[in-house]
Enzyme design. Structure first.
Site, short mmCIF file in Angstrom:
data_model
loop_
_atom_site.label_atom_id
_atom_site.label_comp_id
_atom_site.label_asym_id
_atom_site.label_seq_id
_atom_site.Cartn_x
_atom_site.Cartn_y
_atom_site.Cartn_z
N CYS A 161 -7.54 5.24 2.15
CA CYS A 161 -7.20 3.98 1.47
C CYS A 161 -8.23 2.91 1.75
O CYS A 161 -8.41 1.99 0.97
CB CYS A 161 -5.82 3.52 1.91
SG CYS A 161 -5.71 3.36 3.70
N GLU B 35 2.26 -0.22 2.21
CA GLU B 35 0.84 -0.01 2.48
C GLU B 35 0.29 0.77 1.29
O GLU B 35 0.49 1.97 1.18
CB GLU B 35 0.66 0.80 3.79
CG GLU B 35 1.15 0.09 5.03
CD GLU B 35 0.24 -1.08 5.45
OE1 GLU B 35 -0.94 -1.12 5.05
OE2 GLU B 35 0.73 -1.95 6.18
P1 NAD Z 1 2.02 8.65 -3.73
O1 NAD Z 1 2.46 7.27 -4.01
O2 NAD Z 1 1.88 9.59 -4.87
O3 NAD Z 1 3.01 9.36 -2.69
C1 NAD Z 1 3.40 8.76 -1.48
C2 NAD Z 1 4.80 9.23 -1.11
O4 NAD Z 1 5.71 8.83 -2.12
C3 NAD Z 1 4.93 10.74 -0.96
O5 NAD Z 1 5.68 11.00 0.20
C4 NAD Z 1 5.67 11.17 -2.20
O6 NAD Z 1 6.54 12.25 -1.98
C5 NAD Z 1 6.49 9.93 -2.56
N1 NAD Z 1 6.69 9.80 -4.01
C6 NAD Z 1 5.81 10.14 -4.99
N2 NAD Z 1 6.33 9.84 -6.20
C7 NAD Z 1 7.56 9.31 -5.97
C8 NAD Z 1 8.59 8.81 -6.81
N3 NAD Z 1 8.46 8.80 -8.14
N4 NAD Z 1 9.72 8.34 -6.24
C9 NAD Z 1 9.85 8.34 -4.91
N5 NAD Z 1 8.92 8.81 -4.05
C10 NAD Z 1 7.79 9.29 -4.57
O7 NAD Z 1 0.64 8.48 -2.92
P2 NAD Z 1 -0.33 9.61 -2.41
O8 NAD Z 1 -1.00 10.25 -3.58
O9 NAD Z 1 0.35 10.49 -1.42
O10 NAD Z 1 -1.38 8.73 -1.58
C11 NAD Z 1 -2.50 8.14 -2.17
C12 NAD Z 1 -2.32 6.65 -2.32
O11 NAD Z 1 -1.88 6.07 -1.11
C13 NAD Z 1 -3.62 5.95 -2.64
O12 NAD Z 1 -3.39 4.96 -3.61
C14 NAD Z 1 -4.01 5.31 -1.32
O13 NAD Z 1 -4.85 4.18 -1.45
C15 NAD Z 1 -2.69 4.97 -0.75
N6 NAD Z 1 -2.79 4.87 0.68
C16 NAD Z 1 -2.63 3.66 1.29
C17 NAD Z 1 -2.76 3.54 2.67
C18 NAD Z 1 -2.62 2.22 3.37
O14 NAD Z 1 -2.60 2.23 4.60
N7 NAD Z 1 -2.54 1.12 2.68
C19 NAD Z 1 -3.05 4.67 3.42
C20 NAD Z 1 -3.21 5.89 2.75
C21 NAD Z 1 -3.06 5.99 1.40
#
Ligand code: NAD
Length: 472
Positions: A251, A217
């Protein structure tokens, strides 16, 4: 042992303990699944204040907002699952073709096993809990990894879950990149990730090592098209609420707003009126607007704001990580705000003249999660929802498609793969296993060699279903 090795070993043990628990069959009975869901419901209900206090420390999300958009959906999902689970878990009988004569065919829903749910920071409870609820309802064990960015919410969730559920069934593993990387080294039976497109790719690469299925997602730039002939007053009201809901950190938040040049002035006027109506004369005091989650995100949004194009808002306070609901007009394709997902309280208005030309541009952009169309011509809007790629679409409103539990929610292309919510969530965490039971009363002799040419019409028609379909 180095720290990294120690983390790896503890993750390995955790996953193994969940696998043993799953293999013993504890998670499978319907009764056990329902008990888990009911227990989670009660825990959330009894600890609303504690959860709200934690999230307030993270980004000043108020108590009411916490209930409205963090907990109401998990409550709704649990209720929905409790009502429907019996029907969903029942075998589905299907027709059996002639080659299998005489037999009974059915599909059964099998839990996948040990699952990993990784959550983002923008709805730290809701986006962690809703997939976890689907996974538990489908009879799996769950390791939940919330975002380290909202550290207080993550800790609150960890204490609530880990003190009340057996570790082997449902466990919250806190941590950042290091811990997540170690978790991803383990073999899971399903990974459900919500977050950025960039990290989504990392997750999918790691999952490929074990051939683990993933639901991703992700994010994107959700376009809004406002066409002449729509109910402009209502469109402006819904857009203003939706754009600044959760301070734009969603999102499904409207990203670029394309408005026909003939109604641009009117739309702006309505948005100007609606911001104080919805968020008060001083939006800074509004309990409906949380703060930016970190200095990094504050700076990111500030770098997208072009003061010359600001027509509403624009005020900010770095000490409080506050940015007022802001509207920029006359945005051009090359502007900073057009280069990445906004994910903050900034609305980018772009005028368009020719709808067909706009549609051609949107068709070749990275696929967003949502497409929003405001129009009086529903037939045209329905056509556009088929032509412009997006995970989902809404006509004459924004955001709220997300909360409909009877329809799947998910992205496509750059905005993700797979879907969840309600039945789609249950399916995302279940294997559909087909079981055909053959009766020992008839044997089709034509399946055995020698294959006589005499059999050809039979192979072509009966085996290939019916030749008539070709001529319909
Ligand atoms: P992110 O990708 O930075 O982090 C998400 C998760 O991944 C966190 O738990 C983090 O600890 C982990 N993570 C981060 N870097 C990592 C790595 N290098 N290796 C492994 N794990 C890692 O996202 P965010 O900043 O928390 O959220 C914002 C993004 O999420 C936006 O792009 C938003 O559009 C998207 N989002 C999508 C939905 C949906 O339902 N499609 C919902 C909410 C947010």
């Amino acid at each position: 042992m180095t720290v990294i090795n120690a983390i790896f070993e503890s993750m390995k043990e955790l996953v193994q303990s969940q696998r043993d628990y799953f293999l013993k069959g504890h998670t499978k009975p319907l009764k056990a699944r329902k008990e888990t869901l009911r227990k989670l419901y009660r825990l959330l209900l009894d600890n609303e204040q504690m959860l709200a206090d934690a999230i307030y420390k993270d980004f000043k999300k108020s108590f009411m907002l916490t209930i409205e958009n963090e907990l109401s959906l998990p409550y709704g999902e649990i209720n929905h699952m409790l009502r429907k689970l019996k029907r969903w878990t029942a075998p589905k009988y299907a027709k059996t073709n002639l080659v299998n004569f005489l037999a009974a065919s059915r599909t059964i829903q099998i839990p996948m096993g040990v699952t990993l749910v990784i959550g983002p920071w923008n709805y730290p409870y809701m986006l962690a809990l809703v997939p976890a609820i689907s996974a538990l309802a489908a009879g799996n064990t769950v390791i939940l990894k919330p975002s380290e960015v909202t550290a207080n919410s993550s800790a609150a969730l960890a204490s609530l879950i880990n003190e009340n559920f057996p570790k082997e069934l449902f466990y919250v593993q806190e941590g950042g990149i290091e811990e997540t990387t170690e978790l991803l080294e383990q073999k899971f039976d399903k990974i459900f990730f919500t977050g950025s497109t960039e990290v989504g790719k990392i997750v999918m690469r790691a999952a490929a090592e074990h051939l683990t299925p993933v639901t991703l997602e992700l994010g994107g730039k959700n376009p809004v098209i406002i066409m002449p002939g729509c109910n402009l007053k209502l469109a402006a009201k819904r857009l203003t609420w939706g754009k600044f809901h959760n301070n734009g950190m969603a999102c499904v938040s409207p990203d670029q707003v394309y408005v026909h040049e003939s109604i641009r002035e009117l739309l702006l006027e309505e948005i100007r009126k609606n911001i104080p109506k919805i968020f008060g004369e001083d939006p800074r005091q509004s309990p409906a607007l949380p703060r930016m989650v970190s200095e990094k995100h504050f700076k990111r949004i500030m770098s997208m704001i072009d003061p010359e194009k600001v027509v509403v808002g624009g005020e900010s306070d770095p000490d409080e990580l506050y940015i007022a609901p802001t509207v920029m007009d006359g945005v051009q394709p090359g502007d900073a705000v057009m280069k990445e997902e906004i994910f903050g309280p900034l609305m980018a208005l772009i005028s368009y003249r020719d709808l067909d030309q706009l549609v051609e541009t949107l068709k070749v952009q990275p696929s967003p999660l949502m497409l929003y169309l405001f129009t009086g011509n529903v037939r045209k809007a329905k056509r556009l929802t088929r032509e412009i790629p997006s995970g989902g679409a809404m006509i004459n409103d924004v955001i709220l498609q997300f909360v409909n539990m009877d329809t799947p929610f998910g992205g496509v292309g750059e905005s993700g793969m797979g879907s969840y919510h309600g039945k789609a969530g249950f399916d995302a965490f279940s294997q559909q296993k087909t079981v055909i039971r053959k009766f020992n009363v008839f044997e089709l002799f034509m399946k055995y060699p020698p294959y006589y040419t005499l059999y050809l019409p039979f192979y072509r028609t009966v085996l290939g279903k019916s030749i008539r379909n070709l001529f319909r």
